[in-house]
Design a protein around this motif. Sequence first.
Motif, PDB file in Angstrom:
ATOM      1  N   LYS A  87      20.058  37.550 -20.676  1.00  0.00           N
ATOM      2  CA  LYS A  87      19.452  36.410 -19.714  1.00  0.00           C
ATOM      3  C   LYS A  87      20.807  36.748 -18.570  1.00  0.00           C
ATOM      4  O   LYS A  87      21.861  36.717 -18.901  1.00  0.00           O
ATOM      5  N   GLN A  88      20.632  36.989 -17.104  1.00  0.00           N
ATOM      6  CA  GLN A  88      22.089  37.348 -16.028  1.00  0.00           C
ATOM      7  C   GLN A  88      21.362  36.547 -14.800  1.00  0.00           C
ATOM      8  O   GLN A  88      20.747  36.046 -14.040  1.00  0.00           O
ATOM      9  N   GLU A  89      23.120  35.665 -15.229  1.00  0.00           N
ATOM     10  CA  GLU A  89      23.298  34.593 -13.922  1.00  0.00           C
ATOM     11  C   GLU A  89      24.181  35.049 -12.524  1.00  0.00           C
ATOM     12  O   GLU A  89      24.887  35.888 -13.151  1.00  0.00           O
ATOM     13  N   SER A  90      23.299  34.535 -11.806  1.00  0.00           N
ATOM     14  CA  SER A  90      24.358  35.198 -10.509  1.00  0.00           C
ATOM     15  C   SER A  90      26.038  35.674 -10.810  1.00  0.00           C
ATOM     16  O   SER A  90      26.576  34.347 -11.345  1.00  0.00           O
ATOM     17  N   GLY A  91      26.628  36.409 -10.937  1.00  0.00           N
ATOM     18  CA  GLY A  91      28.247  37.096 -11.053  1.00  0.00           C
ATOM     19  C   GLY A  91      28.251  36.857 -12.139  1.00  0.00           C
ATOM     20  O   GLY A  91      29.196  37.017 -12.664  1.00  0.00           O
ATOM     21  N   LYS A  92      27.547  36.714 -13.335  1.00  0.00           N
ATOM     22  CA  LYS A  92      27.891  36.997 -15.033  1.00  0.00           C
ATOM     23  C   LYS A  92      26.897  38.709 -15.000  1.00  0.00           C
ATOM     24  O   LYS A  92      26.057  38.789 -14.721  1.00  0.00           O
ATOM     25  N   GLU A 113      34.048  35.955 -26.868  1.00  0.00           N
ATOM     26  CA  GLU A 113      33.933  36.931 -26.387  1.00  0.00           C
ATOM     27  C   GLU A 113      34.592  38.103 -25.817  1.00  0.00           C
ATOM     28  O   GLU A 113      35.775  38.425 -25.443  1.00  0.00           O
ATOM     29  N   VAL A 114      34.176  38.985 -24.921  1.00  0.00           N
ATOM     30  CA  VAL A 114      34.139  40.025 -24.235  1.00  0.00           C
ATOM     31  C   VAL A 114      34.441  39.767 -23.001  1.00  0.00           C
ATOM     32  O   VAL A 114      34.613  39.091 -21.456  1.00  0.00           O
ATOM     33  N   THR A 115      36.393  40.085 -22.317  1.00  0.00           N
ATOM     34  CA  THR A 115      37.140  39.334 -21.621  1.00  0.00           C
ATOM     35  C   THR A 115      37.219  41.168 -21.086  1.00  0.00           C
ATOM     36  O   THR A 115      37.365  42.098 -20.907  1.00  0.00           O
ATOM     37  N   GLN A 116      36.950  40.502 -19.417  1.00  0.00           N
ATOM     38  CA  GLN A 116      37.117  42.314 -18.562  1.00  0.00           C
ATOM     39  C   GLN A 116      37.743  42.014 -17.951  1.00  0.00           C
ATOM     40  O   GLN A 116      38.351  40.599 -16.694  1.00  0.00           O
ATOM     41  N   PRO A 170      23.416  42.180 -32.389  1.00  0.00           N
ATOM     42  CA  PRO A 170      23.536  42.645 -30.566  1.00  0.00           C
ATOM     43  C   PRO A 170      25.156  43.134 -30.011  1.00  0.00           C
ATOM     44  O   PRO A 170      25.836  42.611 -30.726  1.00  0.00           O
ATOM     45  N   GLN A 171      24.780  43.410 -28.682  1.00  0.00           N
ATOM     46  CA  GLN A 171      25.637  43.788 -28.123  1.00  0.00           C
ATOM     47  C   GLN A 171      26.003  42.953 -27.372  1.00  0.00           C
ATOM     48  O   GLN A 171      25.223  41.750 -26.065  1.00  0.00           O
ATOM     49  N   HIS A 172      27.078  42.149 -26.899  1.00  0.00           N
ATOM     50  CA  HIS A 172      27.295  41.759 -26.297  1.00  0.00           C
ATOM     51  C   HIS A 172      28.202  41.701 -24.940  1.00  0.00           C
ATOM     52  O   HIS A 172      29.550  42.485 -25.336  1.00  0.00           O
ATOM     53  N   PHE A 173      28.276  41.639 -23.843  1.00  0.00           N
ATOM     54  CA  PHE A 173      28.338  42.015 -23.012  1.00  0.00           C
ATOM     55  C   PHE A 173      29.955  41.081 -22.081  1.00  0.00           C
ATOM     56  O   PHE A 173      29.467  39.654 -21.930  1.00  0.00           O
ATOM     57  N   GLY A 174      31.218  41.246 -21.726  1.00  0.00           N
ATOM     58  CA  GLY A 174      31.783  40.932 -20.864  1.00  0.00           C
ATOM     59  C   GLY A 174      30.803  40.338 -19.033  1.00  0.00           C
ATOM     60  O   GLY A 174      29.632  40.858 -18.842  1.00  0.00           O
ATOM     61  N   SER A 208      17.085  29.293 -14.744  1.00  0.00           N
ATOM     62  CA  SER A 208      16.556  30.223 -12.915  1.00  0.00           C
ATOM     63  C   SER A 208      17.935  31.249 -13.513  1.00  0.00           C
ATOM     64  O   SER A 208      19.067  30.778 -13.748  1.00  0.00           O
ATOM     65  N   ALA A 209      17.473  32.339 -13.641  1.00  0.00           N
ATOM     66  CA  ALA A 209      18.167  33.887 -13.569  1.00  0.00           C
ATOM     67  C   ALA A 209      17.523  34.840 -14.083  1.00  0.00           C
ATOM     68  O   ALA A 209      16.667  34.720 -13.245  1.00  0.00           O
ATOM     69  N   VAL A 210      18.105  35.919 -13.422  1.00  0.00           N
ATOM     70  CA  VAL A 210      16.766  37.272 -13.928  1.00  0.00           C
ATOM     71  C   VAL A 210      16.986  38.218 -15.934  1.00  0.00           C
ATOM     72  O   VAL A 210      18.545  37.553 -16.294  1.00  0.00           O
ATOM     73  N   TYR A 211      15.967  37.867 -16.020  1.00  0.00           N
ATOM     74  CA  TYR A 211      15.879  38.356 -16.920  1.00  0.00           C
ATOM     75  C   TYR A 211      15.764  39.827 -17.625  1.00  0.00           C
ATOM     76  O   TYR A 211      14.511  40.440 -16.882  1.00  0.00           O
ATOM     77  N   PHE A 212      16.523  40.218 -18.567  1.00  0.00           N
ATOM     78  CA  PHE A 212      16.171  41.984 -18.858  1.00  0.00           C
ATOM     79  C   PHE A 212      15.876  41.952 -19.902  1.00  0.00           C
ATOM     80  O   PHE A 212      16.401  41.484 -21.363  1.00  0.00           O
ATOM     81  N   CYS A 213      14.959  43.010 -20.545  1.00  0.00           N
ATOM     82  CA  CYS A 213      14.228  43.255 -21.854  1.00  0.00           C
ATOM     83  C   CYS A 213      14.806  43.953 -21.910  1.00  0.00           C
ATOM     84  O   CYS A 213      15.235  45.201 -20.692  1.00  0.00           O
TER      85      CYS A 213
END
Lengths: 111, 114
Positions: free
Chosen positions: B37-42, A3-6, A99-103, B85-90
């Motif tokens: 998928k983006q969960e809160s704080g991540k 994983e990417v760590t920040q 794909p791009q992997h995010f921290g 449950s999360a915010v989904y981005f394309c």
Amino acid sequence: EPEVTQTPSHQVTQMGQEVILRCVPISNHLYFYWYRQILGQKVEFLVSFYNNEISEKSEIFDDQFSVERPDGSNFTLKIRSTKLEDSAMYFCASSGNQPQHFGDGTRLSIL
Amino acid sequence: GESVGLHLPTLSVQEGDNSIINCAYSNSASDYFIWYKQESGKGPQFIIDIRSNMDKRQGQRVTVLLNKTVKHLSLQIAATQPGDSAVYFCAENGKGGGYNKLIFGAGTRLAVHP
């Protein structure tokens, strides 16, 4: 799973001060990126980096911003003189081909 | 121009139902699309991607559909769970490949109710 760590997870800085955000990309990736996300808004591209140079940068990435890969593992974003509007979540990402992997980001708060 | 947008800012579904999240893109040169998928704080978490030479791709409980004629992308989640449950981005990559910048849409919040 790699994983990417920040670090840090949260940075509070006085306006006008310099700040450095740090990232350790996934070890076998060659492409590195910084994005930012202002609270409640979409993720915005800042800069991409490959082969020790900037590949592309957005209008946001002005002369106050710089990136560096100081060694074989770290990738940093520096903001020289922070402004209030720099307050945001800053995400580092890395990729091989895709794909791009995010921290999980650094929350930058400018006072 | 370059823009990726979403039709619905919030989607509420019952646990066990199927969810469909939609996305419109405007750059006809885009040949790679991705859902996060983006969960809160991540940070954004990769779900599934698709190249423009395909119109459908399936993963585990997720399917992405691409309609290049109308420049539309959708994410289908089967048997939606509370953990979805999360915010989904394309996002699109206008130049192709994974090493160029991603242009994100505004996001859709998925709320799963028991």
